[in-house]
Scaffold this motif. Structure first.
Motif, mmCIF file in Angstrom:
data_model
loop_
_atom_site.group_PDB
_atom_site.id
_atom_site.type_symbol
_atom_site.label_atom_id
_atom_site.label_comp_id
_atom_site.label_asym_id
_atom_site.label_seq_id
_atom_site.Cartn_x
_atom_site.Cartn_y
_atom_site.Cartn_z
ATOM 1 N N LEU A 1 -15.854 0.192 12.590
ATOM 2 C CA LEU A 1 -16.747 -0.693 11.850
ATOM 3 C C LEU A 1 -16.961 -0.201 10.423
ATOM 4 C CD1 LEU A 1 -18.832 -3.012 11.754
ATOM 5 C CD2 LEU A 1 -20.499 -1.426 12.733
ATOM 6 N N VAL A 2 -17.077 1.121 10.265
ATOM 7 C CA VAL A 2 -17.324 1.695 8.946
ATOM 8 C C VAL A 2 -16.067 1.688 8.087
ATOM 9 C CG1 VAL A 2 -17.910 3.828 7.736
ATOM 10 C CG2 VAL A 2 -19.240 3.126 9.737
ATOM 11 N N PHE A 3 -14.943 2.112 8.665
ATOM 12 C CA PHE A 3 -13.756 2.387 7.856
ATOM 13 C C PHE A 3 -12.780 1.224 7.747
ATOM 14 C CE2 PHE A 3 -15.163 6.692 8.879
ATOM 15 C CZ PHE A 3 -15.063 7.287 7.641
ATOM 16 N N LEU A 4 -12.744 0.342 8.739
ATOM 17 C CA LEU A 4 -11.717 -0.697 8.704
ATOM 18 C C LEU A 4 -11.873 -1.643 7.514
ATOM 19 C CD1 LEU A 4 -9.214 -1.730 10.102
ATOM 20 C CD2 LEU A 4 -10.654 -3.141 11.556
ATOM 21 N N PRO A 5 -13.048 -2.231 7.252
ATOM 22 C CA PRO A 5 -13.161 -3.095 6.060
ATOM 23 C C PRO A 5 -12.911 -2.319 4.767
ATOM 24 C CG PRO A 5 -15.011 -3.443 7.553
ATOM 25 C CD PRO A 5 -14.296 -2.217 8.030
ATOM 26 N N LEU A 6 -13.400 -1.074 4.710
ATOM 27 C CA LEU A 6 -13.191 -0.258 3.519
ATOM 28 C C LEU A 6 -11.710 0.010 3.290
ATOM 29 C CD1 LEU A 6 -14.184 1.568 1.205
ATOM 30 C CD2 LEU A 6 -14.412 3.414 2.913
ATOM 31 N N CYS A 7 -11.022 0.430 4.355
ATOM 32 C CA CYS A 7 -9.590 0.729 4.217
ATOM 33 C C CYS A 7 -8.782 -0.524 3.917
ATOM 34 C CB CYS A 7 -9.077 1.397 5.495
ATOM 35 S SG CYS A 7 -9.686 3.080 5.745
ATOM 36 N N ALA A 8 -9.176 -1.661 4.496
ATOM 37 C CA ALA A 8 -8.476 -2.919 4.209
ATOM 38 C C ALA A 8 -8.599 -3.272 2.727
ATOM 39 C CB ALA A 8 -9.036 -4.042 5.064
ATOM 40 N N TRP A 9 -9.798 -3.078 2.173
ATOM 41 C CA TRP A 9 -9.999 -3.360 0.749
ATOM 42 C C TRP A 9 -9.185 -2.396 -0.112
ATOM 43 C CZ3 TRP A 9 -12.136 -0.317 -3.151
ATOM 44 C CH2 TRP A 9 -12.349 -0.979 -4.369
ATOM 45 N N ILE A 10 -9.175 -1.108 0.268
ATOM 46 C CA ILE A 10 -8.414 -0.117 -0.501
ATOM 47 C C ILE A 10 -6.925 -0.427 -0.467
ATOM 48 C CG2 ILE A 10 -7.762 2.315 -0.621
ATOM 49 C CD1 ILE A 10 -10.550 3.021 0.389
ATOM 50 N N VAL A 11 -6.411 -0.751 0.724
ATOM 51 C CA VAL A 11 -4.984 -1.085 0.848
ATOM 52 C C VAL A 11 -4.649 -2.307 0.002
ATOM 53 C CG1 VAL A 11 -3.208 -1.900 2.438
ATOM 54 C CG2 VAL A 11 -4.700 -0.014 3.110
ATOM 55 N N ASP A 12 -5.513 -3.307 0.051
ATOM 56 C CA ASP A 12 -5.258 -4.549 -0.669
ATOM 57 C C ASP A 12 -5.328 -4.356 -2.182
ATOM 58 O OD1 ASP A 12 -4.674 -7.363 -0.479
ATOM 59 O OD2 ASP A 12 -6.717 -7.747 -1.171
ATOM 60 N N GLU A 13 -6.253 -3.506 -2.652
ATOM 61 C CA GLU A 13 -6.471 -3.347 -4.087
ATOM 62 C C GLU A 13 -5.695 -2.180 -4.697
ATOM 63 O OE1 GLU A 13 -8.253 -5.316 -6.089
ATOM 64 O OE2 GLU A 13 -8.676 -6.683 -4.419
ATOM 65 N N HIS A 14 -5.524 -1.099 -3.940
ATOM 66 C CA HIS A 14 -4.964 0.124 -4.529
ATOM 67 C C HIS A 14 -3.750 0.677 -3.781
ATOM 68 C CE1 HIS A 14 -8.519 0.277 -7.090
ATOM 69 N NE2 HIS A 14 -9.269 0.122 -6.020
ATOM 70 N N GLY A 15 -3.393 0.096 -2.645
ATOM 71 C CA GLY A 15 -2.253 0.601 -1.899
ATOM 72 C C GLY A 15 -2.682 1.456 -0.715
ATOM 73 N N TRP A 16 -1.694 1.823 0.108
ATOM 74 C CA TRP A 16 -2.010 2.505 1.365
ATOM 75 C C TRP A 16 -2.295 3.991 1.180
ATOM 76 C CZ3 TRP A 16 1.059 6.511 3.017
ATOM 77 C CH2 TRP A 16 2.333 6.627 2.451
ATOM 78 N N ARG A 17 -1.795 4.618 0.130
ATOM 79 C CA ARG A 17 -2.002 6.059 -0.043
ATOM 80 C C ARG A 17 -3.470 6.429 -0.270
ATOM 81 N NH1 ARG A 17 3.066 4.977 -1.990
ATOM 82 N NH2 ARG A 17 4.744 6.341 -1.203
ATOM 83 N N PRO A 18 -4.198 5.747 -1.162
ATOM 84 C CA PRO A 18 -5.628 6.065 -1.294
ATOM 85 C C PRO A 18 -6.405 5.873 0.003
ATOM 86 C CG PRO A 18 -4.873 4.795 -3.184
ATOM 87 C CD PRO A 18 -3.761 4.783 -2.190
ATOM 88 N N ALA A 19 -5.994 4.917 0.821
ATOM 89 C CA ALA A 19 -6.667 4.724 2.105
ATOM 90 C C ALA A 19 -6.453 5.929 3.021
ATOM 91 C CB ALA A 19 -6.156 3.456 2.780
ATOM 92 N N SER A 20 -5.233 6.479 3.005
ATOM 93 C CA SER A 20 -4.948 7.658 3.817
ATOM 94 C C SER A 20 -5.761 8.863 3.345
ATOM 95 C CB SER A 20 -3.455 7.970 3.759
ATOM 96 O OG SER A 20 -3.106 8.989 4.674
ATOM 97 N N VAL A 21 -5.898 9.011 2.026
ATOM 98 C CA VAL A 21 -6.711 10.103 1.481
ATOM 99 C C VAL A 21 -8.170 9.927 1.879
ATOM 100 C CG1 VAL A 21 -7.556 11.168 -0.647
ATOM 101 C CG2 VAL A 21 -5.142 10.536 -0.445
#
Length: 452
Positions: free
Chosen positions: A180-200
């Protein structure tokens, strides 16, 4: 008077020894009773730890399309890496429970969080699919497996006598809370900045939890001079040696009993229909039907909201009703919902899909409290390790479907076949739960023997 005259020195000594023994056994804990029992603080730290470790589990479904686009890897290859992660997550759990008995909860969990962070950070520089399998599969799988549900079972068994079902439900819901905490955040990061920042981001989330574990977690109530919540004070047992041997021995003993295979088989189907199917393939499947990734990820996050509610409520129900029947109901309802899912996929979010998300969320891991309760009923003190092996079957089932789901998408161009097959498997799991025989209590056996 006569009784005083006839009393021998030996009887007087015996009475004195008995009095001293009674005083020792009923002695209060070494520390004054706190206003909030320390067990709840340990449970809260466990909850936060599982959230931190579960953060990486939010990524696979989000990264299938970006990795496929950037590197040209097939969905089957990516699904294989996810399946290695899930399989190791499960296979590590029973050994982690035994290692916690040997080295302590704090040490094992700190090492596990560090492994998750290392795998997440290393994936930023990967260029080949084998590196994906090494970082996501091996490092993250071993790390998250050491903080799996066997971790929750160990904490619950040591720190709680009362409210075990409720605490199990709360700790199980921690994984959904992380989602619940990380999925929307990571989806936004992937969509806006790519998958690498989400992994970090998820790597840092795992590292942030480490100080809380080291400072606030304790291995046993006796470490702080307390009794378990709702129980009597007991000395901390000496560290158990031969952790790996014990885990294997417990498996061999449990494998000789029918309930183990029924619990393991039904829980494998549970993993196949949740982590392997929905967590890995729901977002890309919705995207196949034209839905934006952020919208699909938000729907999946809503599953996490209702997962928390459903799991805690399931823990409450487990304290009051037959765990076997609860499992049968949960699996049957889950199977029915999966059969309808292909008809609900659409480019936009509509009310029937929202109803599915709410319904499925309530049922997501509601199976855990009754499954753990049945492990306790059947296997007693070894229940945490047995549950670790049952969890291993859960993750093996998830791994198989994570891989085969990707293959099915590559071959047929659709996930529909996987939804239908998983729905049918859930019906099988419901039947398996119903045929588990209840274990007779020792008192009942003794009464029966006396009657004969």
């Amino acid at each position: 008077m006569l009784s005083g005259v006839n009393r021998t020195p030996e009887s007087a000594n015996a009475e004195t020894a008995n009095a001293e023994s009674a005083t020792t056994e009923s002695a209060p804990p070494l520390s004054p009773r706190p206003r909030i029992h320390r067990a709840w603080i340990v449970a809260a730290v466990t909850f936060v730890t599982i959230i931190g470790g579960a953060a990486f589990n939010s990524l696979p479904g989000l990264l299938i399309d970006p990795l496929h686009t950037e590197f040209g890897w097939s969905r089957g290859e990516i699904g294989l890496a996810v399946s290695i992660d899930m399989a190791l997550y499960g296979l590590t759990a029973p050994f982690a429970a035994a290692l916690m008995d040997r080295f302590g909860i704090r040490r094992v969990v700190v090492v596990a969080l560090s492994a998750v962070a290392a795998g997440a950070l290393a994936s930023v520089w990967m260029t080949a699919s084998w590196q994906l399998m090494l970082y996501w599969g091996l490092l993250v799988g071993l790390g998250t497996g050491s903080m799996a549900m066997a971790f929750s079972a160990t904490v619950t068994n040591r720190w709680f006598v009362a409210r075990r079902g409720l605490v199990t439900g709360i700790l199980t819901a921690a994984g959904a809370s992380g989602q619940l905490v990380f999925l929307p955040l990571c989806a936004w990061i992937v969509d806006e900045h790519g998958w690498r920042p989400a992994s970090v981001t998820v790597a840092l989330a795992a590292l942030v939890v480490v100080p809380f574990v080291w400072l606030l977690m304790r291995d046993h109530p006796a470490d702080v001079g307390l009794a378990p919540y709702g129980g009597a004070y007991a000395e901390k047992p000496p560290p158990a040696t031969g952790a790996a041997t014990r885990a294997v021995r417990v498996l061999v003993d449990a494998a000789r009993t029918g309930p183990f295979w029924l619990l393991a088989g039904s829980f494998a189907i549970c993993g196949a229909s949740t982590n392997g199917l929905i967590r890995t393939h729901f977002v890309p499947s919705a995207h196949d039907h034209g839905m934006e990734i952020t919208a699909a990820a938000s729907l999946f996050a809503v599953i996490g909201i209702f997962d928390v509610i459903g799991t805690i409520f399931s823990g409450w129900l487990t304290d009051r009703f037959d765990a076997r029947r609860l499992l049968a109901v949960y699996y049957a309802l889950r199977g029915i919902s999966l059969l309808f899912l292909p008809m609900l996929m659409a480019p936009a979010v509509h009310p029937p899909m929202v109803f599915f998300i709410v319904f499925y969320g309530l049922d997501w891991v509601a199976t855990v409290p009754p499954t753990l309760a049945l492990c306790r009923e059947q296997y007693g003190e070894d229940s945490a390790i047995v549950f670790g092996w049952v969890l291993a079957s859960h993750q093996v089932g998830a791994a198989v479907v994570a891989f085969l789901g990707g293959v099915a998408r590559d071959v047929t161009g659709s996930y529909d076949l996987v939804w239908y097959a998983s729905g049918a498997l859930c019906a099988t799991a419901a039947l398996m739960a119903l045929v588990i025989r209840r274990k007779r209590e020792p008192v009942q056996d003794a009464v029966g023997a006396a009657a004969r």
